[in-house]
Write an enzyme that holds these catalytic residues in place. Structure first.
Site, PDB file in Angstrom:
ATOM      1  N   ASP A   1      -3.528 -12.105 -15.793  1.00 21.08           N
ATOM      2  CA  ASP A   1      -2.803 -12.456 -17.013  1.00 21.08           C
ATOM      3  C   ASP A   1      -1.397 -11.904 -16.829  1.00 21.08           C
ATOM      4  O   ASP A   1      -1.147 -10.720 -17.049  1.00 21.08           O
ATOM      5  CB  ASP A   1      -3.477 -11.832 -18.236  1.00 21.08           C
TER       6      ASP A   1
ATOM      7  N   GLU B   1      -2.939 -17.327 -15.259  1.00 17.10           N
ATOM      8  CA  GLU B   1      -2.606 -18.072 -16.467  1.00 17.10           C
ATOM      9  C   GLU B   1      -1.369 -18.919 -16.213  1.00 17.10           C
ATOM     10  O   GLU B   1      -0.351 -18.424 -15.736  1.00 17.10           O
ATOM     11  CB  GLU B   1      -2.342 -17.127 -17.634  1.00 17.10           C
TER      12      GLU B   1
ATOM     13  N   ASP C   1      -4.581  -7.763 -22.591  1.00 16.63           N
ATOM     14  CA  ASP C   1      -4.195  -8.370 -21.314  1.00 16.63           C
ATOM     15  C   ASP C   1      -5.340  -8.257 -20.296  1.00 16.63           C
ATOM     16  O   ASP C   1      -5.562  -9.159 -19.491  1.00 16.63           O
ATOM     17  CB  ASP C   1      -2.945  -7.690 -20.737  1.00 16.63           C
TER      18      ASP C   1
END
Length: 179
Positions: A7, A68, A141
């Site tokens: 992330d 991501e 996160d």
């Protein structure tokens, strides 16, 4: 299948490693965050992220890296930092020949919770349940990185079949043109 989920972020880059296959219970191998000081020079921050990701790759030896996909946000400065951290993760994987998959935030949320509009708490709760953890990983996160890895494990078989079908169709179409 062992997947390292990333992330991306400049201040907190979530990292999570999950092992398993679609349709079977999954196992969390590790979870954490690579942190950089907000007041540090950008090049130093990116170097710290690279070193952190490299350490995770060395320790956990994933077969895939799921990152991501950066999407447009209102704050251009934030999206630029996210994109830069994302590029570092992809570079680290490419350097080792590890395949990289990009997943959108809504795709990850839908895969893990059933809704592409799920909030951070819902994602954390489902990660906790799916990986049989005592509590949600913190910060968010870290939970998001695990969600990326899970999304990839669950979606990779279907994506691979789709890519094979497209390749087969393309090969047949080329044969028809050259014949």
């Amino acid at each position: 299948m062992r997947v390292l989920g990333v992330d991306p972020g400049l201040t907190r880059c979530g990292i999570g490693v999950v092992e398993g296959v679609a349709g079977r219970p999954l196992t969390m191998i590790g979870v954490g965050v690579v942190r950089t000081p907000a007041d540090a020079e950008l090049s130093r921050r990116l170097l710290a992220i690279e070193q952190g990701i490299e350490a995770w790759l060395d320790e956990h030896r994933p077969g895939f890296v799921a990152v991501e996909r950066v999407f447009s946000q209102h704050n251009v400065r934030t999206v630029m930092g996210t994109a830069q951290a994302s590029a570092v993760a992809m570079l680290c994987a490419a350097r080792r020949g590890i395949p990289v998959a990009l997943h959108t935030p809504s795709e990850v949320k839908a895969a893990v919770t059933g809704s592409g509009r799920a909030d951070k708490d819902q994602v954390g709760a489902m990660i906790t349940r799916l990986l049989r953890l005592a509590e949600p990983p913190r910060p968010a996160d870290a939970a998001d990185a695990l969600a990326l890895a899970i999304c990839h494990i669950w979606r990779a078989p279907a994506q691979n079949r789709l890519q094979q079908a497209v390749a087969l169709h393309t090969a047949h179409a080329r044969k028809g043109r050259t014949a």
